[in-house]
Design a protein around this motif. Structure first.
Motif, PDB file in Angstrom:
ATOM      1  N   ASN A  85      98.199  35.172  51.300  1.00  0.00           N
ATOM      2  CA  ASN A  85      97.069  36.086  51.075  1.00  0.00           C
ATOM      3  C   ASN A  85      96.150  36.160  52.291  1.00  0.00           C
ATOM      4  N   ALA A  86      95.863  34.986  52.880  1.00  0.00           N
ATOM      5  CA  ALA A  86      94.995  34.939  54.061  1.00  0.00           C
ATOM      6  C   ALA A  86      95.655  35.643  55.249  1.00  0.00           C
ATOM      7  N   PHE A  87      96.960  35.427  55.408  1.00  0.00           N
ATOM      8  CA  PHE A  87      97.706  36.057  56.513  1.00  0.00           C
ATOM      9  C   PHE A  87      97.764  37.569  56.320  1.00  0.00           C
ATOM     10  N   HIS A  88      97.934  37.995  55.075  1.00  0.00           N
ATOM     11  CA  HIS A  88      97.989  39.426  54.760  1.00  0.00           C
ATOM     12  C   HIS A  88      96.657  40.100  55.096  1.00  0.00           C
ATOM     13  N   THR A  89      95.560  39.422  54.753  1.00  0.00           N
ATOM     14  CA  THR A  89      94.227  39.956  55.064  1.00  0.00           C
ATOM     15  C   THR A  89      94.050  40.101  56.572  1.00  0.00           C
ATOM     16  N   PHE A  90      94.545  39.099  57.313  1.00  0.00           N
ATOM     17  CA  PHE A  90      94.471  39.160  58.783  1.00  0.00           C
ATOM     18  C   PHE A  90      95.309  40.317  59.319  1.00  0.00           C
TER      19      PHE A  90
END
Length: 203
Positions: A85-90
């Motif tokens: 999720n964090a990588f997707h947001t980035f």
């Protein structure tokens, strides 16, 4: 309280109670007894609160360790739901989230057991991510694109393997290092590290 006077409230209340079935009176007494027991046991609530605090603290420690593990390898990041999720947001900030979305779609595709669904899903993924001028076209070479196109004629759970591998390598070598250097991840890892330090200082 007793009263012999006509119209006395206590007398009318007693008559009303006497008119009730015995079972109702017994249930009322039983309920009163149970309520009394609960009211005199405040430690029950205290124990529940302590338990929930311990569980919350445990979750925080787990999430802190997880955040720090993301920098160990790209695999560690992909294994973590919150990491993905964090990588997707980035990736959204770089307008390249289609690479991760394609990789995730391929992972989901591999779990499909129905041959009919396999074929329809394969076509949908190809049209959305792989074919030239696709709405969310991923960055793969022409040869890989053509191999994937041919694989669709007899769709199996492995028909996107090559394209998925190329996209994964691209993310690992290109986007992943930038994610680790990003302000958002640096902030998360600092917070995770400080929670870990705080935990050690209290033990």
């Amino acid at each position: 309280m007793s009263c012999w006077m006509p119209g006395c409230p206590a007398l009318s209340m007693c008559r009303g109670l006497a008119a009730l079935p015995i079972t109702c009176l017994e249930r009322a007494k039983d309920l009163k007894t149970r309520l009394g027991i609960l009211l005199h046991k405040p430690e029950l609530g205290h124990k529940t609160g302590s338990s929930s605090k311990l569980q919350l603290g445990s979750r925080r420690r787990d999430s802190s360790r997880e955040v720090l593990e993301w920098r160990e390898s790209f695999d560690q990041l992909l294994k973590s739901k919150s990491g993905v999720n964090a990588f997707h947001t980035f990736l959204k900030t770089e307008f390249s989230e289609e690479n991760l979305d394609f990789w995730l779609a391929c992972e989901d595709f591999k779990k499909t057991r129905s041959k009919t669904k396999l074929a329809s899903k394969a076509n949908r993924i190809f049209e959305e991510f792989v074919q030239s001028e696709a709405p969310r076209e991923v960055n793969i070479d022409h040869e890989t694109r053509e191999i994937t196109r041919k694989n669709l004629s007899g769709a199996t759970s492995a028909c996107f393997n090559e394209a998925q591998a190329k996209t994964r390598t691209l993310m690992e070598k290109d986007s992943y290092p930038r994610f680790l250097k990003s302000a958002s991840y640096q902030d998360m890892s600092r917070q995770a590290a400080s929670r870990g330090t705080s935990k050690r200082s209290h033990t």
